[in-house]
Design an enzyme around this catalytic site. Structure first.
Site, mmCIF file in Angstrom:
data_model
loop_
_atom_site.group_PDB
_atom_site.id
_atom_site.type_symbol
_atom_site.label_atom_id
_atom_site.label_comp_id
_atom_site.label_asym_id
_atom_site.label_seq_id
_atom_site.Cartn_x
_atom_site.Cartn_y
_atom_site.Cartn_z
ATOM 1 N N LYS A 114 0.860 -1.191 0.000
ATOM 2 C CA LYS A 114 0.000 0.000 0.000
ATOM 3 C C LYS A 114 0.892 1.237 0.000
ATOM 4 C CE LYS A 114 -2.378 1.568 3.684
ATOM 5 N NZ LYS A 114 -2.073 3.006 3.684
ATOM 6 N N HIS A 140 1.310 5.638 -0.248
ATOM 7 C CA HIS A 140 0.791 7.004 -0.273
ATOM 8 C C HIS A 140 1.780 7.695 -1.191
ATOM 9 C CE1 HIS A 140 -2.322 6.946 2.779
ATOM 10 N NE2 HIS A 140 -1.538 6.273 3.602
ATOM 11 N N ASP A 160 -3.264 4.261 -1.645
ATOM 12 C CA ASP A 160 -4.213 4.697 -0.601
ATOM 13 C C ASP A 160 -4.496 6.192 -0.773
ATOM 14 O OD1 ASP A 160 -5.776 4.759 1.635
ATOM 15 O OD2 ASP A 160 -4.146 4.411 3.069
ATOM 16 N N LYS A 168 -7.354 7.762 -1.175
ATOM 17 C CA LYS A 168 -8.587 8.235 -0.516
ATOM 18 C C LYS A 168 -9.208 9.404 -1.277
ATOM 19 C CE LYS A 168 -7.282 6.742 4.114
ATOM 20 N NZ LYS A 168 -5.814 6.638 4.001
ATOM 21 N N ASP A 207 -13.751 13.476 -4.008
ATOM 22 C CA ASP A 207 -14.251 14.658 -4.726
ATOM 23 C C ASP A 207 -15.363 14.245 -5.681
ATOM 24 O OD1 ASP A 207 -14.332 17.298 -5.852
ATOM 25 O OD2 ASP A 207 -12.223 17.526 -5.279
ATOM 26 N N SER A 225 -9.870 4.123 11.427
ATOM 27 C CA SER A 225 -9.343 3.549 12.665
ATOM 28 C C SER A 225 -8.989 4.614 13.701
ATOM 29 C CB SER A 225 -8.079 2.730 12.354
ATOM 30 O OG SER A 225 -7.086 3.561 11.793
ATOM 31 N N GLN A 251 -4.073 7.313 16.111
ATOM 32 C CA GLN A 251 -4.224 5.961 15.567
ATOM 33 C C GLN A 251 -4.549 4.991 16.709
ATOM 34 O OE1 GLN A 251 -5.091 4.064 13.286
ATOM 35 N NE2 GLN A 251 -3.353 3.473 12.027
ATOM 36 N N GLN A 252 -5.439 4.024 16.431
ATOM 37 C CA GLN A 252 -5.803 3.037 17.444
ATOM 38 C C GLN A 252 -5.520 1.661 16.855
ATOM 39 O OE1 GLN A 252 -9.559 5.003 19.561
ATOM 40 N NE2 GLN A 252 -9.916 4.646 17.404
ATOM 41 N N TYR A 253 -4.780 0.837 17.610
ATOM 42 C CA TYR A 253 -4.375 -0.446 17.058
ATOM 43 C C TYR A 253 -5.130 -1.626 17.659
ATOM 44 C CZ TYR A 253 -0.293 1.739 14.862
ATOM 45 O OH TYR A 253 0.528 2.499 14.082
#
Ligand code: 5BU
Length: 452
Positions: free
Chosen positions: A263, A265, A295, A297, A300, A349, A404-406
Site C-alpha cells: 500500500k 501514499h 491509498d 482516498k 471529490d 481507525s 491511531q488506534q491499534y
C-alpha cells in the site's frame, strides 16, 4: 481526565471485551468475554483507571487497600500509589512453608480494608476472598469493581452488608459500543437476553474462507488478491509510508515475498519520478507477486477524481491495481475508476473519526452496489460479498499518540472477519523489516485459520 466514555473506549482498544460465543467455566455460553488484565500493560490507562476508581470512594474510611489476585493486583497497586493508601497483598494459596500467611504486608488487627476487584459476576469468588481477609482481623466494608457483569454479584454482596462501587456496568458499556458502531442491534439484544438469564441462541455466523470468497468474487482484482493470499498463505498488506524512492524500493524488495499487496501514499515520496519510482516498483511487484494499492482516498466529484486518477505527476491509473476512495461524493463519483479495484472507506481507525453508524450504513450501500468496488476499509464486520481491509494493526502498540488506534491480528480476523490486515509502522519501523513482515504474515495467517 477525559470523559468516562472516552476512557472506556481507550480501554476497549486494548481488547478487554470480546463479543462472539464463549463457553464459560460453568459450561454456559456467553455472548461476551471480559479480561481486564491488558489494562495493566498500559501505564497511562492504569493510572487513569486508579484515579477513576478512587474518585468514587469515601477514602477516609480505609486504612489499607488490597486487590483480589491476580487481575486486580496492579490496579490496587496503582490506586495505592495515587492515594497513599498502604497496600496489602492477598495470596491465592497460603505458603506451604514458613509463616503460612495468607496476607502479606504491614497491617494491624482492627484496620479497615478497601477491596479491589476487576470484574464481578456472581460475587462468589469475592465471598470466598473476604473471609480470608477478615480472618486476619481486618474488616472489609467496601469493594470497588471495574466492571459489573450484572449477573447478581453486586446484589449478593450488598445483601451481606458490603458496599459495592462499580465503575462500569456491562449494559453501560454495550450502549457506548453500540453508539460507536462496534456492536449491532442483534448483538446488543443477545447480550440483554443473556443478562436477563435467558439461554442465548447463536446462529453460527462463520466467516468465509478465501476459497469461498473466490467463488463469490467477480472483480478481477478481488480474484487476484484472493489467489495470491492462497498461494502465499498471507493476508498481509504492508503500508509503505516512507518518503523516498530508495526506501520504498528497499522495503518492497524486503517484504515482497510475504505480502499480497503493497500500500502506497505515493504523494509522500519526495523524489517521485515515474521512471525511477514506478518502473522498478512494478518490476518488484511482478517479481514477488504482489499488487499495488494506492491509498489515495479520493474524496471529490467524479470529474475531479478522474483527473486526479489519471493526470498530474503520479498518473495513478497507469500503475495501481487498486485504490482507496471515500464514497462521500456519491455513487457516480466512483465510475471513473475503470480497470482498477476500489476499496471504499467505510470507517476509519482513528480516534474521534466522524464515520459514525449512520455514515457507515449509507457508505456501505454505495459500496455494495457499485461494480468497481471490491471491498471496504472498516473497523467492523461488513457483508461477505465485499473484501474487508483493516488498518490499525500492530502487535506491539495500542496507539501512536496521534490518534491511531491499534488492534491485534486475532481481533481483526476473529471479531471483524477481516480479509486483509494492513500494517505500516509495525513493519517498516522495525529494525528488520523482512523479519517483521514474516512475523506478521504468520500471525495474520494463524489468526485467519483460527477464525474459520
Ligand atoms: P500504521 O503505521 O500501521 O499505523 O499505518 C496505517 C496505514 O493505514 C497508514 O498509511 C494510514 O494512512 C492507513 N489508514 C489507517 O491507518 N486507518 C484508516 O482508517 C485508514 C487508513 Br482508511
Amino acid at each position: 481526565m477525559e470523559s468516562k466514555k472516552e476512557f472506556f473506549l481507550e480501554c476497549y482498544q486494548l481488547g478487554i471485551i470480546k463479543f462472539g460465543k464463549f463457553t464459560l467455566k460453568s459450561g454456559i455460553e456467553s455472548p461476551f468475554y471480559v479480561d481486564l488484565r491488558p489494562l495493566a500493560s498500559d501505564p497511562r490507562i492504569l493510572k487513569h483507571l486508579a484515579n477513576y476508581l478512587l474518585e468514587m470512594l469515601p477514602l477516609d474510611n480505609f486504612d489499607v487497600i488490597c486487590g483480589v489476585p491476580y487481575a486486580a493486583l496492579p490496579m490496587a497497586t496503582a490506586m495505592s500509589l495515587e492515594s497513599y493508601l498502604p497496600l496489602i497483598i492477598k495470596r491465592k494459596e497460603a505458603k506451604a512453608y514458613g509463616t503460612k500467611k495468607l496476607i502479606e504486608g504491614i497491617y494491624t488487627k482492627g484496620q479497615n480494608c478497601l477491596l479491589v476487584e476487576d470484574v464481578i459476576t456472581s460475587g462468589k469468588s469475592l465471598l470466598e476472598t473476604i473471609p480470608e481477609i477478615e480472618n486476619e482481623g481486618i474488616s472489609v466494608s467496601d469493594i470497588v469493581v471495574v466492571l459489573d457483569r450484572q449477573q447478581g454479584g453486586k446484589e449478593l454482596l450488598e445483601s451481606k452488608g458490603y458496599r459495592v462501587h462499580t465503575l462500569f456496568t456491562i449494559s453501560e458499556v454495550c450502549t457506548i459500543l453500540k453508539d460507536e458502531g462496534h456492536l449491532d442491534d442483534e448483538e446488543v439484544s443477545r447480550i440483554s437476553d443473556f443478562l436477563a438469564g435467558n439461554a442465548v441462541k447463536f446462529e453460527d455466523k462463520k466467516r468465509l474462507s478465501y476459497e469461498q470468497k473466490l467463488e463469490y468474487a467477480d472483480h478481477s482484482v478481488a480474484k487476484k488478491l484472493l489467489e495470491i493470499a492462497l498461494q502465499k498463505k498471507s493476508n498481509l498488506i504492508v503500508s509503505a509510508d516512507v518518503i523516498t524512492t530508495a526506501e520504498l524500493l528497499d522495503l518492497a524488495e524486503k517484504v515482497g515475498p510475504h505480502i499480497v499487496a503493497l500500500k502506497t501514499h505515493i504523494d509522500i515520496i519526495t523524489d517521485f519520478d515515474s521512471d525511477s519510482t514506478i518502473l522498478p516498483l512494478k518490476d518488484l511487484a511482478a517479481k514477488h507477486n504482489f499488487l499495488l494499492m494506492e491509498d489515495r482516498k479520493f474524496a471529490d466529484i467524479g470529474n475531479t477524481q478522474e483527473l486526479q486518477f489519471s493526470y498530474g505527476i503520479y498518473k495513478i491509473s497507469n500503475w495501481a491495481d487498486f485504490v482507496t476512495a471515500q464514497v462521500i461524493g456519491g455513487y457516480d463519483s466512483l465510475d471513473c475508476f475503470r480497470n482498477v479495484g476500489v476499496v471504499a472507506i467505510l470507517g476509519m481507525s482513528s480516534k474521534g473519526t466522524l464515520t459514525d453508524k449512520n455514515y457507515q450504513e449509507e457508505a456501505l450501500k454505495v459500496a455494495q452496489s457499485h461494480p468497481n468496488v471490491i471491498g471496504g476499509v472498516s473497523q467492523k464486520q461488513i457483508p461477505d460479498e465485499l473484501l474487508l481491509f483493516t488498518p490499525g494493526v500492530n502487535l506491539a502498540d495500542s496507539g501512536d499518540g496521534k490518534g491511531q488506534q491499534y488492534n491485534t491480528p486475532e481481533h481483526v480476523f476473529s471479531n471483524l472477519h477481516t480479509d486483509f490486515m494492513i500494517v505500516g509502522r509495525g513493519i517498516y519501523k522495525a529494525p528488520d523489516a523482512e523479519k517483521s513482515a514474516l512475523n506478521y504474515k504468520i500471525a495474520g495467517w494463524n489468526a485467519y485459520e483460527t477464525s474459520l
